[in-house]
Design an enzyme around this catalytic site. Structure first.
Site, PDB file in Angstrom:
ATOM      1  N   TYR A  63       0.876  -1.060   0.220  1.00  0.00           N
ATOM      2  CA  TYR A  63       0.019   0.362  -0.067  1.00  0.00           C
ATOM      3  C   TYR A  63       0.660   1.424   0.036  1.00  0.00           C
ATOM      4  O   TYR A  63       1.234   1.543   1.198  1.00  0.00           O
ATOM      5  CB  TYR A  63      -0.958   0.288   1.331  1.00  0.00           C
ATOM      6  CG  TYR A  63      -1.817  -1.378   1.669  1.00  0.00           C
ATOM      7  CD1 TYR A  63      -1.898  -1.871   0.266  1.00  0.00           C
ATOM      8  CD2 TYR A  63      -2.571  -1.532   2.710  1.00  0.00           C
ATOM      9  CE1 TYR A  63      -2.453  -2.920   0.448  1.00  0.00           C
ATOM     10  CE2 TYR A  63      -3.316  -2.259   2.728  1.00  0.00           C
ATOM     11  CZ  TYR A  63      -3.248  -3.660   1.149  1.00  0.00           C
ATOM     12  OH  TYR A  63      -3.916  -4.835   1.887  1.00  0.00           O
ATOM     13  N   SER A 210     -12.194  -6.310   2.156  1.00  0.00           N
ATOM     14  CA  SER A 210     -12.861  -5.677   1.266  1.00  0.00           C
ATOM     15  C   SER A 210     -14.725  -6.679   1.678  1.00  0.00           C
ATOM     16  O   SER A 210     -15.936  -6.788   0.835  1.00  0.00           O
ATOM     17  CB  SER A 210     -13.338  -6.443  -0.113  1.00  0.00           C
ATOM     18  OG  SER A 210     -12.022  -6.163  -0.795  1.00  0.00           O
ATOM     19  N   PRO A 211     -15.176  -6.061   2.949  1.00  0.00           N
ATOM     20  CA  PRO A 211     -16.364  -6.560   3.265  1.00  0.00           C
ATOM     21  C   PRO A 211     -17.333  -5.825   2.737  1.00  0.00           C
ATOM     22  O   PRO A 211     -18.989  -6.977   2.802  1.00  0.00           O
ATOM     23  CB  PRO A 211     -16.491  -6.174   5.121  1.00  0.00           C
ATOM     24  CG  PRO A 211     -14.910  -5.662   5.418  1.00  0.00           C
ATOM     25  CD  PRO A 211     -14.029  -5.520   4.136  1.00  0.00           C
ATOM     26  N   GLY A 215     -17.129  -0.735  -1.603  1.00  0.00           N
ATOM     27  CA  GLY A 215     -18.129   0.171  -1.749  1.00  0.00           C
ATOM     28  C   GLY A 215     -19.887  -0.185  -2.307  1.00  0.00           C
ATOM     29  O   GLY A 215     -20.933   0.031  -1.914  1.00  0.00           O
ATOM     30  N   LEU A 217     -21.832  -2.832  -1.146  1.00  0.00           N
ATOM     31  CA  LEU A 217     -23.117  -3.321  -0.100  1.00  0.00           C
ATOM     32  C   LEU A 217     -23.734  -1.986   0.639  1.00  0.00           C
ATOM     33  O   LEU A 217     -23.537  -2.035   1.643  1.00  0.00           O
ATOM     34  CB  LEU A 217     -22.120  -4.670   0.712  1.00  0.00           C
ATOM     35  CG  LEU A 217     -22.361  -5.736  -0.627  1.00  0.00           C
ATOM     36  CD1 LEU A 217     -21.549  -6.329   0.555  1.00  0.00           C
ATOM     37  CD2 LEU A 217     -23.388  -6.371  -0.537  1.00  0.00           C
ATOM     38  N   THR A 218     -22.639  -0.613  -0.134  1.00  0.00           N
ATOM     39  CA  THR A 218     -23.230   0.168   0.899  1.00  0.00           C
ATOM     40  C   THR A 218     -24.612   1.048   0.212  1.00  0.00           C
ATOM     41  O   THR A 218     -24.989   1.606   0.419  1.00  0.00           O
ATOM     42  CB  THR A 218     -22.390   1.795   0.499  1.00  0.00           C
ATOM     43  OG1 THR A 218     -22.342   1.932  -0.507  1.00  0.00           O
ATOM     44  CG2 THR A 218     -20.893   1.043   1.322  1.00  0.00           C
ATOM     45  N   GLY A 219     -24.930  -0.004  -1.138  1.00  0.00           N
ATOM     46  CA  GLY A 219     -26.313   0.688  -1.982  1.00  0.00           C
ATOM     47  C   GLY A 219     -25.681   2.329  -2.329  1.00  0.00           C
ATOM     48  O   GLY A 219     -26.586   2.531  -2.960  1.00  0.00           O
TER      49      GLY A 219
HETATM   50  N1  LIG Z   1      -5.060  -9.068   1.667  1.00  0.00           N
HETATM   51  C1  LIG Z   1      -5.644  -8.555   0.089  1.00  0.00           C
HETATM   52  O1  LIG Z   1      -5.106  -8.796  -0.596  1.00  0.00           O
HETATM   53  C2  LIG Z   1      -6.417  -7.695   0.058  1.00  0.00           C
HETATM   54  C3  LIG Z   1      -6.830  -6.658  -0.390  1.00  0.00           C
HETATM   55  C4  LIG Z   1      -8.147  -5.743  -0.949  1.00  0.00           C
HETATM   56  C5  LIG Z   1      -7.999  -5.387   0.888  1.00  0.00           C
HETATM   57  N2  LIG Z   1      -7.402  -5.525   1.708  1.00  0.00           N
HETATM   58  C6  LIG Z   1      -7.314  -5.083   2.748  1.00  0.00           C
HETATM   59  O2  LIG Z   1      -8.749  -5.083   2.856  1.00  0.00           O
HETATM   60  C7  LIG Z   1      -9.864  -3.372   3.588  1.00  0.00           C
HETATM   61  C8  LIG Z   1     -10.784  -2.997   3.248  1.00  0.00           C
HETATM   62  O3  LIG Z   1     -10.675  -3.547   2.210  1.00  0.00           O
HETATM   63  P1  LIG Z   1     -11.569  -2.373   0.540  1.00  0.00           P
HETATM   64  O4  LIG Z   1     -11.277  -1.081   1.340  1.00  0.00           O
HETATM   65  O5  LIG Z   1     -11.134  -2.995  -1.166  1.00  0.00           O
HETATM   66  O6  LIG Z   1     -13.123  -2.586   0.141  1.00  0.00           O
HETATM   67  P2  LIG Z   1     -14.227  -2.213   1.503  1.00  0.00           P
HETATM   68  O7  LIG Z   1     -14.642  -1.995   3.165  1.00  0.00           O
HETATM   69  O8  LIG Z   1     -15.486  -3.609   0.913  1.00  0.00           O
HETATM   70  O9  LIG Z   1     -14.468  -0.464   1.000  1.00  0.00           O
HETATM   71  C9  LIG Z   1     -13.972   0.597   1.061  1.00  0.00           C
HETATM   72  C10 LIG Z   1     -15.129   1.822   0.964  1.00  0.00           C
HETATM   73  O10 LIG Z   1     -15.984   1.532   0.627  1.00  0.00           O
HETATM   74  C11 LIG Z   1     -16.710   2.774   0.846  1.00  0.00           C
HETATM   75  N3  LIG Z   1     -17.354   2.858   2.077  1.00  0.00           N
HETATM   76  C12 LIG Z   1     -16.689   2.034   3.255  1.00  0.00           C
HETATM   77  N4  LIG Z   1     -18.054   2.365   4.364  1.00  0.00           N
HETATM   78  C13 LIG Z   1     -18.585   3.551   3.723  1.00  0.00           C
HETATM   79  C14 LIG Z   1     -20.434   3.982   4.143  1.00  0.00           C
HETATM   80  N5  LIG Z   1     -19.665   4.179   5.944  1.00  0.00           N
HETATM   81  N6  LIG Z   1     -21.208   4.829   3.506  1.00  0.00           N
HETATM   82  C15 LIG Z   1     -20.547   4.631   2.558  1.00  0.00           C
HETATM   83  N7  LIG Z   1     -19.215   4.154   1.740  1.00  0.00           N
HETATM   84  C16 LIG Z   1     -18.418   3.089   2.376  1.00  0.00           C
HETATM   85  C17 LIG Z   1     -15.732   3.701   0.668  1.00  0.00           C
HETATM   86  O11 LIG Z   1     -14.899   3.858  -0.735  1.00  0.00           O
HETATM   87  P3  LIG Z   1     -14.201   5.590  -1.205  1.00  0.00           P
HETATM   88  O12 LIG Z   1     -13.157   5.686  -0.158  1.00  0.00           O
HETATM   89  O13 LIG Z   1     -14.744   5.637  -2.392  1.00  0.00           O
HETATM   90  O14 LIG Z   1     -16.220   6.863  -0.302  1.00  0.00           O
HETATM   91  C18 LIG Z   1     -14.138   2.605   0.943  1.00  0.00           C
HETATM   92  O15 LIG Z   1     -13.227   3.160   0.515  1.00  0.00           O
HETATM   93  C19 LIG Z   1      -8.973  -2.381   2.184  1.00  0.00           C
HETATM   94  O16 LIG Z   1      -8.180  -0.945   3.464  1.00  0.00           O
HETATM   95  C20 LIG Z   1      -7.065  -3.842   2.898  1.00  0.00           C
HETATM   96  O17 LIG Z   1      -6.273  -3.246   4.719  1.00  0.00           O
HETATM   97  C21 LIG Z   1      -7.124  -6.574   1.958  1.00  0.00           C
END
Ligand SMILES: NC(=O)c1ccc[n+]([C@@H]2O[C@H](COP(=O)([O-])OP(=O)(O)OC[C@H]3O[C@@H](n4cnc5c(N)ncnc54)[C@H](OP(=O)(O)O)[C@@H]3O)[C@@H](O)[C@H]2O)c1
Length: 322
Positions: A63, A210-211, A215, A217-219
């Site tokens: 990152y 990516s729970p 984004g 699954l925020t709708g």
């Molecule tokens: N090990 C691996 O290979 C791997 C791969 C991917 C991720 N990860 C880790 O997992 C973490 C999370 O994964 P991710 O960032 O891919 O996906 P995520 O948690 O599913 O989605 C995060 C994004 O969703 C949006 N969001 C979050 N909360 C919200 C809310 N309350 N209302 C509206 N939108 C919201 C934001 O988008 P916007 O910023 O566009 O507003 C945020 O950046 C990463 O930070 C990383 O540490 C690990």
């Protein structure tokens, strides 16, 4: 909500940690997955997570080549957190490198983390390294025995690779703490591919990344499909089917049910999504939602204040099978 044990280690963590990929900056490939934010915003995001009770943070070398680690450390310091008061997880990037680089780069990880220890060090992917999985795990075990890291984890490992990693570490007298994998309502592969069952059998924690499915699954895309055009380029590319009109139509009933359930609890759709991840699988799974705004981190943390019922989880299970 009670803390959960990280694998069979002595490390206790809250069911929600903060994913810090959003702090990668603009230096490398991670920038195409995120909306890069500056240090001040990262500091506010971390503070919101801490205020909500989150006690651990997941970052990685990949990152931003140290950027996320540095931003996290600076944010923790700005919030008055001292090393040892929270749990920090980072990852080694295997692509094009031998296992020896795990030993060579630990100094960089610790330097970027500015005094915060590596409580969990993870192998970011099972593929891409010039060394086999056993050599990589042995290097991790050596770091642990030398006192440079507190526990060892892997990421994106299959059930078979998980078993191999566990066996190699066990021979070194070290426990495998975790496997970080994608888990969310639209990505339930761990239930079918043996990863969940193997993790439970071996006492390994699954860290759900990516729970929110980035984004989806925020709708917000269901409410305003035009927003998809401004999503980060890799999210748009990998999510093109889900973000298409047809894809959004397929998931609309699920989002509708999440909205209805959320309304009853006074929470958002995204909080229902994250709550499903940390309750559906019991103590085996913890989640690391990412946030680019303090409000998002606060919402993620507040997910720990309620629990979906079995019936609600069952309803979401049915609707997520699309
Ligand atoms: N090990 C691996 O290979 C791997 C791969 C991917 C991720 N990860 C880790 O997992 C973490 C999370 O994964 P991710 O960032 O891919 O996906 P995520 O948690 O599913 O989605 C995060 C994004 O969703 C949006 N969001 C979050 N909360 C919200 C809310 N309350 N209302 C509206 N939108 C919201 C934001 O988008 P916007 O910023 O566009 O507003 C945020 O950046 C990463 O930070 C990383 O540490 C690990």
């Amino acid at each position: 909500m009670k803390t959960r044990r990280l694998g069979t280690t002595d490390i206790e963590i809250t069911p929600i940690g903060l994913g810090c990929m959003q702090f990668a900056g603009t230096r490398n490939v991670a920038r195409w997955m995120i909306r890069p934010i500056d240090q001040e915003s990262a500091t506010q995001v971390v503070r919101a997570a801490l205020d909500g009770g989150v006690d651990w943070f997941d970052t990685a070398e990949m990152y931003g080549n140290g950027n996320s680690e540095e931003a996290l450390a600076a944010a923790l310091k700005a919030a008055g957190i001292r090393p040892g008061q929270v749990t920090v997880a980072t990852k080694w990037a295997p692509v094009g490198r031998t296992a020896a680089s795990i030993t060579r780069t630990i100094g960089d990880r610790l330097r970027h983390l500015g005094g915060f220890p590596v409580d969990l060090h993870q192998i970011h992917f099972p593929t891409g390294s010039l060394s086999g999985i056993p050599a990589q795990l042995k290097a991790m075990a050596a770091l642990l025995k030398a006192g440079r890291i507190r526990s060892v984890g892997v990421s994106n490992f299959s059930a078979r690779q998980l078993r191999l990693a566990h066996r190699v570490l066990a021979a070194e007298g070290v426990t495998l703490a975790s496997n970080q994998v994608r888990i969310n309502l639209l990505h339930r592969n761990v239930e079918r591919d043996g990863v969940l069952a193997t993790a439970r059998e071996l006492g390994v924690t699954l860290i759900a990344y990516s729970p929110l499915e980035g984004g989806l699954l925020t709708g917000r895309f269901h409410e305003n499909p035009a927003l998809a055009r401004s999503a980060p380029v890799m999210r748009r590319f990998f999510g093109r089917r889900e973000l298409s009109a047809r894809g959004l139509a397929r998931t609309r009933p699920l989002i509708g049910a999440m909205r209805e359930i959320g309304t009853a609890y006074g929470v958002s759709i995204s909080q229902v999504a994250v709550n499903w991840v940390i309750n559906r699988y019991g103590d085996t799974v913890v989640a690391i939602p990412g946030a680019s705004k303090p409000r998002q981190a606060a919402e993620a943390a507040a997910t720990m204040e309620f629990s979906l019922t079995e019936a609600e989880i069952g309803k979401l299970n049915e609707l997520s099978l699309i």
